[in-house]
Design a protein around this motif. Structure first.
Motif, PDB file in Angstrom:
ATOM      1  N   SER A 135      -1.577   1.426  -5.542  1.00 23.46           N
ATOM      2  CA  SER A 135      -1.412   1.071  -5.129  1.00 23.46           C
ATOM      3  C   SER A 135      -2.620  -0.538  -5.256  1.00 23.46           C
ATOM      4  O   SER A 135      -2.139  -1.541  -5.494  1.00 23.46           O
ATOM      5  N   TRP A 155       0.874  -1.266  -0.068  1.00 22.72           N
ATOM      6  CA  TRP A 155       0.068   0.288  -0.127  1.00 22.72           C
ATOM      7  C   TRP A 155       0.666   1.060   0.224  1.00 22.72           C
ATOM      8  O   TRP A 155       1.793   1.190   0.809  1.00 22.72           O
ATOM      9  N   GLU A 156       0.679   2.437  -0.923  1.00 20.89           N
ATOM     10  CA  GLU A 156       0.844   3.472  -0.857  1.00 20.89           C
ATOM     11  C   GLU A 156       0.813   3.927   0.699  1.00 20.89           C
ATOM     12  O   GLU A 156      -0.286   3.641   1.043  1.00 20.89           O
ATOM     13  N   PHE A 212      -3.105   6.190   0.514  1.00 23.01           N
ATOM     14  CA  PHE A 212      -3.998   5.940  -1.130  1.00 23.01           C
ATOM     15  C   PHE A 212      -5.734   6.354   0.126  1.00 23.01           C
ATOM     16  O   PHE A 212      -5.665   6.021   0.827  1.00 23.01           O
TER      17      PHE A 212
END
Length: 85
Positions: free
Chosen positions: A46, A20-21, A24
């Motif tokens: 993501s 995951w960024e 997000f």
């Protein structure tokens, strides 16, 4: 903008590792029978990573991602299930 993705290798022992960024945001809505996925840049990156993760040939059919407002989606989102066939 150049996007770089790190897609973790799938193994039966560890399953899929989701990256995951950091900032997000993803929201899923029903607009008159159509599904709308709204996401910021980190959310889109993501999701792209998750789709590439599912696409690995070593990932078996039936493997799925299940995201909801209690698990990664914005409040008020519909559940989002993406399954490999």
């Amino acid at each position: 903008m150049k996007v770089s993705l790190n897609v973790p290798n799938y193994t039966p022992d560890t399953g899929m590792g989701l990256n995951w960024e950091s900032n997000f945001k993803i929201k899923v809505s029903d607009i008159n029978g159509s599904i709308l996925i709204e996401a910021n840049t980190d959310g889109l990156v993501s999701l792209a990573n998750h789709l590439l993760n599912l696409s690995q040939s070593s990932v078996p059919a039936g493997t799925h991602l299940h995201l909801d407002e209690n698990n990664s989606l914005e409040e008020g989102s519909l559940d989002l299930i993406i399954e490999k066939i």
